[in-house]
Design an enzyme around this catalytic site. Structure first.
Site, PDB file in Angstrom:
ATOM      1  N   GLU A 247      13.359 -40.664 -24.102  1.00 55.49           N
ATOM      2  CA  GLU A 247      12.633 -40.412 -22.865  1.00 55.49           C
ATOM      3  C   GLU A 247      11.161 -40.231 -23.199  1.00 55.49           C
ATOM      4  O   GLU A 247      10.796 -39.344 -23.966  1.00 55.49           O
ATOM      5  CB  GLU A 247      13.181 -39.154 -22.191  1.00 55.49           C
ATOM      6  CG  GLU A 247      12.522 -38.881 -20.862  1.00 55.49           C
ATOM      7  CD  GLU A 247      13.140 -37.707 -20.129  1.00 55.49           C
ATOM      8  OE1 GLU A 247      13.200 -36.602 -20.699  1.00 55.49           O
ATOM      9  OE2 GLU A 247      13.565 -37.893 -18.979  1.00 55.49           O
TER      10      GLU A 247
ATOM     11  N   GLU B 127      20.072 -29.783 -16.188  1.00 56.61           N
ATOM     12  CA  GLU B 127      19.540 -31.027 -15.630  1.00 56.61           C
ATOM     13  C   GLU B 127      18.530 -31.519 -16.655  1.00 56.61           C
ATOM     14  O   GLU B 127      17.447 -30.955 -16.762  1.00 56.61           O
ATOM     15  CB  GLU B 127      18.847 -30.646 -14.314  1.00 56.61           C
ATOM     16  CG  GLU B 127      18.911 -31.666 -13.239  1.00 56.61           C
ATOM     17  CD  GLU B 127      20.319 -32.041 -12.873  1.00 56.61           C
ATOM     18  OE1 GLU B 127      20.713 -33.138 -13.267  1.00 56.61           O
ATOM     19  OE2 GLU B 127      21.002 -31.257 -12.198  1.00 56.61           O
TER      20      GLU B 127
ATOM     21  N   LYS C 281      12.122 -18.390 -13.386  1.00 54.11           N
ATOM     22  CA  LYS C 281      11.051 -18.501 -14.402  1.00 54.11           C
ATOM     23  C   LYS C 281      10.550 -19.947 -14.300  1.00 54.11           C
ATOM     24  O   LYS C 281      11.163 -20.859 -14.832  1.00 54.11           O
ATOM     25  CB  LYS C 281      11.625 -18.211 -15.794  1.00 54.11           C
ATOM     26  CG  LYS C 281      10.621 -17.702 -16.813  1.00 54.11           C
ATOM     27  CD  LYS C 281       9.434 -18.588 -17.044  1.00 54.11           C
ATOM     28  CE  LYS C 281       9.737 -19.768 -17.935  1.00 54.11           C
ATOM     29  NZ  LYS C 281       8.563 -20.722 -18.026  1.00 54.11           N
TER      30      LYS C 281
HETATM   31  P1  NAD Z   1      10.696 -27.721 -21.632  1.00 53.65           P
HETATM   32  O1  NAD Z   1      12.149 -28.017 -21.664  1.00 53.65           O
HETATM   33  O2  NAD Z   1      10.082 -27.047 -22.806  1.00 53.65           O
HETATM   34  O3  NAD Z   1      10.350 -26.795 -20.351  1.00 53.65           O
HETATM   35  C1  NAD Z   1      11.133 -26.682 -19.183  1.00 53.65           C
HETATM   36  C2  NAD Z   1      11.270 -25.220 -18.786  1.00 53.65           C
HETATM   37  O4  NAD Z   1      11.980 -24.505 -19.810  1.00 53.65           O
HETATM   38  C3  NAD Z   1       9.943 -24.483 -18.616  1.00 53.65           C
HETATM   39  O5  NAD Z   1      10.052 -23.516 -17.582  1.00 53.65           O
HETATM   40  C4  NAD Z   1       9.791 -23.777 -19.945  1.00 53.65           C
HETATM   41  O6  NAD Z   1       8.977 -22.635 -19.872  1.00 53.65           O
HETATM   42  C5  NAD Z   1      11.225 -23.385 -20.241  1.00 53.65           C
HETATM   43  N1  NAD Z   1      11.531 -23.141 -21.663  1.00 53.65           N
HETATM   44  C6  NAD Z   1      10.914 -23.702 -22.759  1.00 53.65           C
HETATM   45  N2  NAD Z   1      11.466 -23.215 -23.890  1.00 53.65           N
HETATM   46  C7  NAD Z   1      12.430 -22.335 -23.517  1.00 53.65           C
HETATM   47  C8  NAD Z   1      13.359 -21.518 -24.226  1.00 53.65           C
HETATM   48  N3  NAD Z   1      13.405 -21.504 -25.555  1.00 53.65           N
HETATM   49  N4  NAD Z   1      14.225 -20.753 -23.522  1.00 53.65           N
HETATM   50  C9  NAD Z   1      14.219 -20.765 -22.180  1.00 53.65           C
HETATM   51  N5  NAD Z   1      13.359 -21.504 -21.452  1.00 53.65           N
HETATM   52  C10 NAD Z   1      12.488 -22.287 -22.107  1.00 53.65           C
HETATM   53  O7  NAD Z   1       9.940 -29.066 -21.320  1.00 53.65           O
HETATM   54  P2  NAD Z   1       8.397 -29.435 -21.635  1.00 53.65           P
HETATM   55  O8  NAD Z   1       7.994 -29.064 -23.019  1.00 53.65           O
HETATM   56  O9  NAD Z   1       7.592 -28.879 -20.561  1.00 53.65           O
HETATM   57  O10 NAD Z   1       8.482 -31.023 -21.573  1.00 53.65           O
HETATM   58  C11 NAD Z   1       8.893 -31.743 -22.731  1.00 53.65           C
HETATM   59  C12 NAD Z   1       9.787 -32.903 -22.403  1.00 53.65           C
HETATM   60  O11 NAD Z   1      10.901 -32.478 -21.653  1.00 53.65           O
HETATM   61  C13 NAD Z   1       9.178 -33.980 -21.528  1.00 53.65           C
HETATM   62  O12 NAD Z   1       8.404 -34.863 -22.238  1.00 53.65           O
HETATM   63  C14 NAD Z   1      10.391 -34.615 -20.935  1.00 53.65           C
HETATM   64  O13 NAD Z   1      10.945 -35.553 -21.808  1.00 53.65           O
HETATM   65  C15 NAD Z   1      11.346 -33.475 -20.765  1.00 53.65           C
HETATM   66  N6  NAD Z   1      11.322 -32.939 -19.384  1.00 53.65           N
HETATM   67  C16 NAD Z   1      12.340 -33.288 -18.565  1.00 53.65           C
HETATM   68  C17 NAD Z   1      12.340 -32.825 -17.272  1.00 53.65           C
HETATM   69  C18 NAD Z   1      13.440 -33.165 -16.331  1.00 53.65           C
HETATM   70  O14 NAD Z   1      13.240 -33.136 -15.132  1.00 53.65           O
HETATM   71  N7  NAD Z   1      14.643 -33.454 -16.803  1.00 53.65           N
HETATM   72  C19 NAD Z   1      11.322 -32.015 -16.803  1.00 53.65           C
HETATM   73  C20 NAD Z   1      10.287 -31.661 -17.671  1.00 53.65           C
HETATM   74  C21 NAD Z   1      10.324 -32.123 -18.956  1.00 53.65           C
END
Ligand code: NAD
Length: 464
Positions: free
Chosen positions: A371, A245, A170
């Site tokens: 972050e 991660e 996903k």
């Molecule tokens: P997020 O954690 O919401 O999204 C990451 C992934 O998780 C996406 O595929 C998303 O669709 C999925 N996801 C979201 N909610 C979910 C749920 N309830 N259950 C299962 N999967 C779910 O991240 P974001 O909103 O896109 O970014 C927000 C913040 O996250 C950024 O500002 C940053 O600080 C952090 N981030 C970190 C990384 C990293 O590499 N560690 C990557 C992206 C974002």
């Protein structure tokens, strides 16, 4: 941009169960470039069933054959590198040069490394009167973010397939076109039907359904700490394996005798690359009191070269842009000294944020603890090495870091005391085999190389 209007499940592009779609937006000009289906729990269920059905056959496939498919996947990704780079530039906004050099190239190296590791790995070992079998964990649910859209897919899928696991992916809603290209590459590579499956969709709908699905044996997630925490809780509740991660707030420690100009310039480049949207970015630069002002001046000079729209791209979406700008406002309110950039948008169109540098940042400030995930560098002052170590270890995160010193031994001695998963010594080069992952709240588990492969294996011991 070209997009599939279905899900890749069981070896075919199938229509989604629901009718909702997700608009893919180019963050550089805010134009909608494609639509992809928004998957539901029903699509996830179909994909997990396909992965379960394919698992026994793929697990029993000789490692040499799995390695051959991974080598073919590497070649397919390499052959389509330009198309991949253009797609990532269109949906993530990274400058084409960065998309070519990093986003399209690194996954080829990683896929290649797993072709070699699958071929050479000892899936059986002797231990006294036992034979230990290293067997695949089963069906993997992979949930990936948008910041390195292809790398994060390959860093999960390649080791899972090398181990003999099957996968449901996903990907992030912002970058689904790259995931569709990856699915096409698995077809070109001759990876059997059902071994890799793709469900595009929203995190709280499709992502959550995947993390909760009883047919998934291991959930591997990269993204925010908030979502990671909830996925970790769900997975542990079901006694499933989980790899997380998460975020970082990594320290770039410049020791008093280091080459200051080199360390500052590498540090600025590290933070500004990919518009600061890198979990391992060295967002806290630590400089000794004596050379502090010199470092601040060097950083301000270096950051001036990052012209928005040229050398540095926009952020991925309006929400991230607003989030990063609010952190810059917060830094000003906390009393940090702005030496470059600021909260105003540097361009009228596109989700740009000015490359920003804050000096006089103290360890307790929010901008030194959380972050930000944007092009924002904080520079902190330390009195001596003990003080530097205390500051370096003073966040809840521990993903990466850097140490610079005239003498590499001195840098290594410091790195040993850092609570973090990866440290670059005097600007060390990227190694696709080095384990990558977090101490403390930066995560659980390791990706890449043999340590990344081990995450997808479980042991069975036979006694004679
Ligand atoms: P997020 O954690 O919401 O999204 C990451 C992934 O998780 C996406 O595929 C998303 O669709 C999925 N996801 C979201 N909610 C979910 C749920 N309830 N259950 C299962 N999967 C779910 O991240 P974001 O909103 O896109 O970014 C927000 C913040 O996250 C950024 O500002 C940053 O600080 C952090 N981030 C970190 C990384 C990293 O590499 N560690 C990557 C992206 C974002």
């Amino acid at each position: 941009m070209k997009a599939h209007d279905g899900m890749y499940i069981g070896g075919a592009w199938r229509p989604a169960e629901g009718r909702d779609t997700i608009a893919v937006v180019n963050p550089a000009d805010e134009q909608v470039i494609a639509h992809v289906p928004a998957g539901t729990a029903a699509d996830v269920d179909a994909a997990v069933r396909a992965a379960r059905a394919a698992f026994p056959g793929w697990a029993a496939t000789p490692p040499a054959e799995r390695a051959a498919r991974l080598a073919a996947l590497r070649d397919a990704l390499a052959a389509r590198a330009e198309e991949i780079a253009e797609t990532i530039t269109a949906e993530l906004g990274s400058p084409l040069r960065l998309s070519r050099a990093v986003h399209a190239r690194v996954p080829v190296l990683v896929a290649g490394s797993y072709a070699e590791l699958a071929a050479g790995h000892a899936f059986e070992e002797k231990l006294g009167n036992s034979t230990v079998l290293h067997e695949p964990v089963g069906v993997v649910g992979a949930i990936t973010p948008w910041n390195y859209p292809l790398h994060q897919i390959v860093a999960k899928v390649a080791p899972a397939l090398a181990a003999g696991c099957t996968v449901v992916l996903k990907p992030a809603e912002d970058t689904p076109l790259t995931a569709q290209l990856f699915a096409e590459a698995t077809v070109q590579a001759g990876i059997p039907a059902g071994v890799f499956n793709l469900v595009t969709g929203l995190g709280p709908v499709a992502g959550q359904a995947l993390a909760e699905h009883p047919g998934v044996d291991l959930v591997s997630f990269t993204g925010s700490t908030a979502v990671g925490r909830s996925i970790g809780a769900t997975a542990s509740g079901a006694v499933k394996r989980v790899a997380l991660e998460l975020g970082g707030k990594s320290a770039n420690v410049i020791l008093p005798d280091a080459d200051l100009a080199r360390a500052v310039s590498a540090g600025v480049a590290n933070v500004m690359s990919n518009s600061g949207q890198t979990c391992s970015a060295w967002t806290r630069m630590l400089v000794d009191a004596e050379r502090y002002e010199e470092a601040v001046a060097l950083a301000a000079e270096a950051v001036a070269k990052y012209e928005p729209g040229e050398r540095i791209g926009p952020l991925v979406n309006a929400k991230q842009q607003a989030r990063v700008r609010s952190y810059i406002e917060k830094g000003l309110a906390e009393g940090a000294r702005l030496v470059a950039g600021g909260p105003d948008s540097p361009r009228e169109k596109g989700y740009y944020v000015s490359p920003t540098v804050f000096a006089d940042v103290t360890p307790d400030m929010v901008i030194a603890q959380e972050e930000i995930f944007g092009p924002v560098l904080t520079i902190l002052r330390y009195e001596d090495e003990e003080d530097a170590l205390r500051i370096a270890n003073s966040t809840v995160y521990g993903l990466a870091g850097a140490v610079w010193a005239a003498d590499a031994e001195r840098a290594v001695a410091f790195a040993r005391r850092m609570e973090t998963g990866q440290v670059d010594i005097n600007g060390g080069r990227f190694n696709p085999l080095a384990p990558f992952g977090g101490y403390k709240q930066s995560g659980v588990g390791r990706e890449l190389g043999p340590h990344g492969l081990a995450e997808y294996l479980q042991t069975k011991s036979l006694q004679f």
